[in-house]
Design a protein around this motif. Structure first.
Motif, PDB file in Angstrom:
ATOM      1  N   ASN A  37       0.817  -1.221   0.000  1.00 31.46           N
ATOM      2  CA  ASN A  37       0.000   0.000   0.000  1.00 31.46           C
ATOM      3  C   ASN A  37       0.846   1.264   0.000  1.00 31.46           C
ATOM      4  O   ASN A  37       0.476   2.263  -0.625  1.00 31.46           O
ATOM      5  N   GLU A  38       1.991   1.258   0.704  1.00 34.04           N
ATOM      6  CA  GLU A  38       2.878   2.415   0.697  1.00 34.04           C
ATOM      7  C   GLU A  38       3.449   2.665  -0.692  1.00 34.04           C
ATOM      8  O   GLU A  38       3.484   3.805  -1.168  1.00 34.04           O
ATOM      9  N   VAL A  39       3.878   1.616  -1.351  1.00 39.46           N
ATOM     10  CA  VAL A  39       4.424   1.758  -2.711  1.00 39.46           C
ATOM     11  C   VAL A  39       3.328   2.216  -3.666  1.00 39.46           C
ATOM     12  O   VAL A  39       3.544   3.117  -4.490  1.00 39.46           O
ATOM     13  N   LEU A  40       2.145   1.637  -3.545  1.00 39.94           N
ATOM     14  CA  LEU A  40       1.034   2.042  -4.409  1.00 39.94           C
ATOM     15  C   LEU A  40       0.638   3.497  -4.165  1.00 39.94           C
ATOM     16  O   LEU A  40       0.296   4.220  -5.114  1.00 39.94           O
ATOM     17  N   SER A  41       0.706   3.957  -2.928  1.00 40.80           N
ATOM     18  CA  SER A  41       0.398   5.359  -2.614  1.00 40.80           C
ATOM     19  C   SER A  41       1.413   6.300  -3.252  1.00 40.80           C
ATOM     20  O   SER A  41       1.040   7.345  -3.809  1.00 40.80           O
ATOM     21  N   LEU A  42       2.687   5.946  -3.173  1.00 44.77           N
ATOM     22  CA  LEU A  42       3.722   6.759  -3.825  1.00 44.77           C
ATOM     23  C   LEU A  42       3.507   6.781  -5.334  1.00 44.77           C
ATOM     24  O   LEU A  42       3.622   7.836  -5.975  1.00 44.77           O
ATOM     25  N   ALA A  43       3.202   5.626  -5.906  1.00 43.54           N
ATOM     26  CA  ALA A  43       2.966   5.539  -7.349  1.00 43.54           C
ATOM     27  C   ALA A  43       1.759   6.383  -7.747  1.00 43.54           C
ATOM     28  O   ALA A  43       1.780   7.069  -8.782  1.00 43.54           O
ATOM     29  N   GLN A  44       0.719   6.350  -6.922  1.00 43.02           N
ATOM     30  CA  GLN A  44      -0.478   7.139  -7.212  1.00 43.02           C
ATOM     31  C   GLN A  44      -0.146   8.635  -7.183  1.00 43.02           C
ATOM     32  O   GLN A  44      -0.560   9.385  -8.063  1.00 43.02           O
ATOM     33  N   ARG A  45       0.617   9.080  -6.191  1.00 45.07           N
ATOM     34  CA  ARG A  45       1.000  10.491  -6.126  1.00 45.07           C
ATOM     35  C   ARG A  45       1.807  10.897  -7.351  1.00 45.07           C
ATOM     36  O   ARG A  45       1.626  11.989  -7.890  1.00 45.07           O
ATOM     37  N   PHE A  46       2.698  10.021  -7.779  1.00 47.83           N
ATOM     38  CA  PHE A  46       3.504  10.325  -8.958  1.00 47.83           C
ATOM     39  C   PHE A  46       2.626  10.395 -10.206  1.00 47.83           C
ATOM     40  O   PHE A  46       2.800  11.273 -11.053  1.00 47.83           O
ATOM     41  N   GLU A  47       1.665   9.487 -10.303  1.00 50.20           N
ATOM     42  CA  GLU A  47       0.727   9.510 -11.434  1.00 50.20           C
ATOM     43  C   GLU A  47      -0.102  10.793 -11.411  1.00 50.20           C
ATOM     44  O   GLU A  47      -0.300  11.441 -12.450  1.00 50.20           O
ATOM     45  N   VAL A  48      -0.580  11.173 -10.229  1.00 46.53           N
ATOM     46  CA  VAL A  48      -1.348  12.411 -10.080  1.00 46.53           C
ATOM     47  C   VAL A  48      -0.495  13.603 -10.505  1.00 46.53           C
ATOM     48  O   VAL A  48      -0.957  14.484 -11.239  1.00 46.53           O
ATOM     49  N   ALA A  49       0.751  13.641 -10.064  1.00 39.92           N
ATOM     50  CA  ALA A  49       1.644  14.746 -10.427  1.00 39.92           C
ATOM     51  C   ALA A  49       1.809  14.829 -11.939  1.00 39.92           C
ATOM     52  O   ALA A  49       1.782  15.928 -12.510  1.00 39.92           O
ATOM     53  N   GLY A  50       1.951  13.686 -12.579  1.00 39.56           N
ATOM     54  CA  GLY A  50       2.094  13.669 -14.034  1.00 39.56           C
ATOM     55  C   GLY A  50       0.870  14.227 -14.727  1.00 39.56           C
ATOM     56  O   GLY A  50       0.981  14.988 -15.697  1.00 39.56           O
ATOM     57  N   MET A  51      -0.289  13.871 -14.226  1.00 40.59           N
ATOM     58  CA  MET A  51      -1.519  14.349 -14.841  1.00 40.59           C
ATOM     59  C   MET A  51      -1.708  15.854 -14.596  1.00 40.59           C
ATOM     60  O   MET A  51      -2.134  16.588 -15.488  1.00 40.59           O
ATOM     61  N   LEU A  52      -1.374  16.316 -13.386  1.00 41.62           N
ATOM     62  CA  LEU A  52      -1.435  17.749 -13.107  1.00 41.62           C
ATOM     63  C   LEU A  52      -0.448  18.503 -13.992  1.00 41.62           C
ATOM     64  O   LEU A  52      -0.757  19.578 -14.518  1.00 41.62           O
ATOM     65  N   TYR A  53       0.721  17.941 -14.153  1.00 41.45           N
ATOM     66  CA  TYR A  53       1.780  18.520 -14.974  1.00 41.45           C
ATOM     67  C   TYR A  53       1.315  18.714 -16.416  1.00 41.45           C
ATOM     68  O   TYR A  53       1.692  19.656 -17.084  1.00 41.45           O
ATOM     69  N   GLU A  54       0.473  17.788 -16.867  1.00 39.54           N
ATOM     70  CA  GLU A  54      -0.086  17.858 -18.226  1.00 39.54           C
ATOM     71  C   GLU A  54      -1.297  18.776 -18.312  1.00 39.54           C
ATOM     72  O   GLU A  54      -1.841  18.980 -19.397  1.00 39.54           O
ATOM     73  N   GLY A  55      -1.745  19.309 -17.171  1.00 37.70           N
ATOM     74  CA  GLY A  55      -2.872  20.228 -17.180  1.00 37.70           C
ATOM     75  C   GLY A  55      -4.230  19.579 -17.057  1.00 37.70           C
ATOM     76  O   GLY A  55      -5.254  20.196 -17.353  1.00 37.70           O
ATOM     77  N   ARG A  56      -4.281  18.338 -16.620  1.00 39.04           N
ATOM     78  CA  ARG A  56      -5.566  17.641 -16.465  1.00 39.04           C
ATOM     79  C   ARG A  56      -6.320  18.209 -15.258  1.00 39.04           C
ATOM     80  O   ARG A  56      -5.725  18.727 -14.322  1.00 39.04           O
ATOM     81  N   THR A  57      -7.631  18.078 -15.251  1.00 42.03           N
ATOM     82  CA  THR A  57      -8.459  18.606 -14.166  1.00 42.03           C
ATOM     83  C   THR A  57      -8.497  17.637 -12.988  1.00 42.03           C
ATOM     84  O   THR A  57      -8.236  16.438 -13.137  1.00 42.03           O
ATOM     85  N   TYR A  58      -8.842  18.180 -11.821  1.00 41.43           N
ATOM     86  CA  TYR A  58      -8.983  17.352 -10.623  1.00 41.43           C
ATOM     87  C   TYR A  58      -9.995  16.239 -10.871  1.00 41.43           C
ATOM     88  O   TYR A  58      -9.778  15.101 -10.455  1.00 41.43           O
ATOM     89  N   LEU A  59     -11.090  16.562 -11.545  1.00 43.88           N
ATOM     90  CA  LEU A  59     -12.139  15.573 -11.808  1.00 43.88           C
ATOM     91  C   LEU A  59     -11.607  14.438 -12.676  1.00 43.88           C
ATOM     92  O   LEU A  59     -11.844  13.255 -12.385  1.00 43.88           O
ATOM     93  N   GLU A  60     -10.871  14.769 -13.724  1.00 47.42           N
ATOM     94  CA  GLU A  60     -10.261  13.739 -14.577  1.00 47.42           C
ATOM     95  C   GLU A  60      -9.291  12.872 -13.770  1.00 47.42           C
ATOM     96  O   GLU A  60      -9.288  11.650 -13.902  1.00 47.42           O
TER      97      GLU A  60
END
Length: 101
Positions: A37-60
Motif C-alpha cells: 500500500n505504501e508503494v502504491l500510494s507513492l505511485a499514485q501520487r507520482f501519477e497524479v503529479a504527471g496528470m497535473l503537470y499535463e494540465g488535467r483537471t482534478y475531476l479527470e
C-alpha cells in the motif's frame, strides 16, 4: 530543501535507492522496505503529479487514479511551491511540458 529531511538515515536510504540497477531490483527492494500500500500510494501520487503537470483537471485525475481531492491538492501544492523535483524527473523521463496552472 527541508533540513529536517537531511539525516544520516535518509542519506543511507537514498544511497541504497541510487544503487539499484533496474526496475526488477526496484521491485525487490521496495517490496522489502515498504508495504504494498505504501508503494502504491507513492505511485499514485507520482501519477497524479504527471496528470497535473499535463494540465488535467482534478475531476479527470480523481476519475482515472482513484485519488482523493485532498491527495490531488497536496500534490498540486508540491508542483507549485515545491523544490521542482517532479519537474526535474519528468524532464528526465520525457514527460510532456508543464501546462499553465
Amino acid at each position: 530543501m527541508n533540513e529536517k529531511l537531511h539525516t544520516p538515515a535518509v542519506d543511507m536510504l537514498f544511497d541504497a535507492i541510487l544503487s539499484l540497477k533496474n526496475r526488477e531490483e526496484c521491485y525487490t527492494f521496495f517490496e522489502d522496505i515498504a508495504t504494498i500500500n505504501e508503494v502504491l500510494s507513492l505511485a499514485q501520487r507520482f501519477e497524479v503529479a504527471g496528470m497535473l503537470y499535463e494540465g488535467r483537471t482534478y475531476l479527470e485525475i480523481a476519475g482515472n487514479t482513484g485519488a482523493s481531492t485532498a491527495t490531488i491538492s497536496r500534490v498540486n501544492r508540491s508542483l507549485i511551491y515545491g523544490n521542482d523535483g517532479y519537474e526535474m524527473v519528468f524532464g528526465r523521463i520525457g514527460k510532456g511540458k508543464k501546462k499553465a496552472t
